[in-house]
Design a protein around this motif. Structure first.
Motif, mmCIF file in Angstrom:
data_model
loop_
_atom_site.group_PDB
_atom_site.id
_atom_site.type_symbol
_atom_site.label_atom_id
_atom_site.label_comp_id
_atom_site.label_asym_id
_atom_site.label_seq_id
_atom_site.Cartn_x
_atom_site.Cartn_y
_atom_site.Cartn_z
ATOM 1 N N PRO A 50 49.473 -1.635 19.697
ATOM 2 C CA PRO A 50 49.817 -2.860 18.955
ATOM 3 C C PRO A 50 48.576 -3.540 18.376
ATOM 4 C CG PRO A 50 50.902 -2.814 21.102
ATOM 5 C CD PRO A 50 49.891 -1.696 21.088
ATOM 6 N N ALA A 51 48.744 -4.154 17.226
ATOM 7 C CA ALA A 51 47.631 -4.834 16.549
ATOM 8 C C ALA A 51 47.046 -5.935 17.420
ATOM 9 C CB ALA A 51 48.094 -5.394 15.204
ATOM 10 N N GLU A 52 47.879 -6.605 18.233
ATOM 11 C CA GLU A 52 47.356 -7.671 19.083
ATOM 12 C C GLU A 52 46.401 -7.127 20.142
ATOM 13 O OE1 GLU A 52 51.619 -6.813 20.486
ATOM 14 O OE2 GLU A 52 50.737 -7.339 18.584
ATOM 15 N N ASN A 53 46.633 -5.901 20.620
ATOM 16 C CA ASN A 53 45.696 -5.281 21.561
ATOM 17 C C ASN A 53 44.360 -5.002 20.879
ATOM 18 O OD1 ASN A 53 48.441 -4.560 22.805
ATOM 19 N ND2 ASN A 53 46.997 -3.993 24.417
ATOM 20 N N LEU A 54 44.417 -4.525 19.665
ATOM 21 C CA LEU A 54 43.197 -4.230 18.915
ATOM 22 C C LEU A 54 42.400 -5.513 18.690
ATOM 23 C CD1 LEU A 54 41.735 -1.864 17.559
ATOM 24 C CD2 LEU A 54 42.960 -2.430 15.471
ATOM 25 N N HIS A 55 43.076 -6.572 18.336
ATOM 26 C CA HIS A 55 42.414 -7.865 18.136
ATOM 27 C C HIS A 55 41.808 -8.360 19.454
ATOM 28 C CE1 HIS A 55 41.555 -11.850 16.622
ATOM 29 N NE2 HIS A 55 42.243 -12.357 17.635
ATOM 30 N N GLU A 56 42.541 -8.202 20.551
ATOM 31 C CA GLU A 56 42.067 -8.636 21.866
ATOM 32 C C GLU A 56 40.807 -7.882 22.277
ATOM 33 O OE1 GLU A 56 43.610 -8.381 26.487
ATOM 34 O OE2 GLU A 56 45.067 -8.308 24.877
ATOM 35 N N ILE A 57 40.786 -6.572 22.056
ATOM 36 C CA ILE A 57 39.612 -5.761 22.387
ATOM 37 C C ILE A 57 38.410 -6.230 21.588
ATOM 38 C CG2 ILE A 57 38.617 -3.440 22.281
ATOM 39 C CD1 ILE A 57 41.541 -2.395 22.623
ATOM 40 N N ASP A 58 38.604 -6.390 20.289
ATOM 41 C CA ASP A 58 37.510 -6.818 19.418
ATOM 42 C C ASP A 58 36.991 -8.191 19.834
ATOM 43 O OD1 ASP A 58 35.901 -6.278 16.973
ATOM 44 O OD2 ASP A 58 36.909 -8.087 16.265
ATOM 45 N N LYS A 59 37.896 -9.104 20.131
ATOM 46 C CA LYS A 59 37.508 -10.460 20.524
ATOM 47 C C LYS A 59 36.716 -10.453 21.836
ATOM 48 C CE LYS A 59 39.547 -14.912 21.725
ATOM 49 N NZ LYS A 59 40.806 -15.636 21.925
ATOM 50 N N MET A 60 37.185 -9.700 22.835
ATOM 51 C CA MET A 60 36.515 -9.690 24.138
ATOM 52 C C MET A 60 35.154 -9.013 24.095
ATOM 53 S SD MET A 60 39.378 -9.326 27.104
ATOM 54 C CE MET A 60 40.385 -8.030 26.414
ATOM 55 N N LEU A 61 35.001 -8.007 23.252
ATOM 56 C CA LEU A 61 33.727 -7.284 23.204
ATOM 57 C C LEU A 61 32.711 -7.927 22.266
ATOM 58 C CD1 LEU A 61 34.871 -3.562 23.328
ATOM 59 C CD2 LEU A 61 33.779 -4.908 25.137
ATOM 60 N N ASN A 62 33.137 -8.833 21.424
ATOM 61 C CA ASN A 62 32.212 -9.442 20.472
ATOM 62 C C ASN A 62 31.909 -10.899 20.783
ATOM 63 O OD1 ASN A 62 31.260 -7.525 18.413
ATOM 64 N ND2 ASN A 62 33.455 -7.123 18.233
ATOM 65 N N ILE A 63 31.967 -11.267 22.052
ATOM 66 C CA ILE A 63 31.471 -12.577 22.439
ATOM 67 C C ILE A 63 29.953 -12.480 22.507
ATOM 68 C CG2 ILE A 63 33.570 -13.219 23.679
ATOM 69 C CD1 ILE A 63 32.153 -12.532 26.267
ATOM 70 N N PRO A 64 29.241 -13.573 22.418
ATOM 71 C CA PRO A 64 27.777 -13.488 22.469
ATOM 72 C C PRO A 64 27.301 -12.891 23.799
ATOM 73 C CG PRO A 64 28.455 -15.636 21.667
ATOM 74 C CD PRO A 64 29.701 -14.937 22.139
ATOM 75 N N ARG A 65 26.301 -12.041 23.711
ATOM 76 C CA ARG A 65 25.725 -11.447 24.925
ATOM 77 C C ARG A 65 25.134 -12.558 25.785
ATOM 78 N NH1 ARG A 65 21.443 -6.444 25.482
ATOM 79 N NH2 ARG A 65 21.204 -6.557 27.739
ATOM 80 N N GLN A 66 25.326 -12.443 27.062
ATOM 81 C CA GLN A 66 24.827 -13.438 28.002
ATOM 82 C C GLN A 66 23.945 -12.730 29.026
ATOM 83 O OE1 GLN A 66 27.965 -16.019 29.400
ATOM 84 N NE2 GLN A 66 28.998 -15.870 27.440
ATOM 85 N N ARG A 67 22.672 -12.590 28.670
ATOM 86 C CA ARG A 67 21.732 -11.864 29.524
ATOM 87 C C ARG A 67 21.634 -12.448 30.928
ATOM 88 N NH1 ARG A 67 18.411 -8.245 26.627
ATOM 89 N NH2 ARG A 67 18.738 -8.394 24.398
ATOM 90 N N GLU A 68 21.804 -13.770 31.040
ATOM 91 C CA GLU A 68 21.711 -14.382 32.362
ATOM 92 C C GLU A 68 22.851 -13.932 33.277
ATOM 93 O OE1 GLU A 68 23.941 -17.151 29.625
ATOM 94 O OE2 GLU A 68 22.089 -16.029 29.466
ATOM 95 N N VAL A 69 23.952 -13.447 32.708
ATOM 96 C CA VAL A 69 25.094 -12.985 33.498
ATOM 97 C C VAL A 69 24.823 -11.604 34.104
ATOM 98 C CG1 VAL A 69 27.524 -12.265 33.325
ATOM 99 C CG2 VAL A 69 26.752 -14.361 32.217
ATOM 100 N N GLU A 70 23.933 -10.844 33.496
ATOM 101 C CA GLU A 70 23.708 -9.470 33.923
ATOM 102 C C GLU A 70 23.347 -9.358 35.401
ATOM 103 O OE1 GLU A 70 21.296 -7.062 31.349
ATOM 104 O OE2 GLU A 70 22.162 -7.969 29.578
#
Length: 120
Positions: A50-70
């Motif tokens: 489903p297109a909503e899954n594709l949008h969800e994947i893109d949204k979750m993976l393209n948040i700003p990197r948070q090096r302090e979380v590593e």
């Protein structure tokens, strides 16, 4: 070098886990570690994603990197909520490219090893 490899493998595992959750059963993986960047590409066949899954994947993976979380990533990740782990993987990568064509989901995640100018 070992910690860098382990972080990359964890990102790979979390992305694969999510792909399996949404219907991926076979995977083609390209994982390359160069001096300044690590590239992780996963392709999996998922008929009728489903297109909503594709949008969800893109949204979750393209948040700003948070090096302090590593440094906390290992303690946070590992639960049963795979979609949450995909969000954590998004915090570990600098950029991700998501596409879906002919029932093939392709995710490419890049981790830059030198701090980006935005991070300084």
């Amino acid at each position: 070098m070992k910690l860098r490899y382990e972080k990359n493998v964890r990102v790979l595992t979390d992305i694969m886990g999510y792909c399996h959750l949404v219907g991926g059963t076979s995977f083609q993986i390209d994982f390359t570690m160069k001096e300044e960047v690590s590239d992780i590409t996963i392709k999996t066949k998922i008929p009728g994603l489903p297109a909503e899954n594709l949008h969800e994947i893109d949204k979750m993976l393209n948040i700003p990197r948070q090096r302090e979380v590593e440094q906390y990533y290992w303690n946070i990740s590992g639960g049963e909520e795979i979609d949450n782990e995909l969000g954590l993987a998004g915090m570990m990568v600098d950029e991700a490219f998501v596409s879906y064509e002919n029932d093939i989901l392709t995710i490419k995640a890049c981790r830059y090893d030198a701090p980006s100018p935005d991070f300084l």
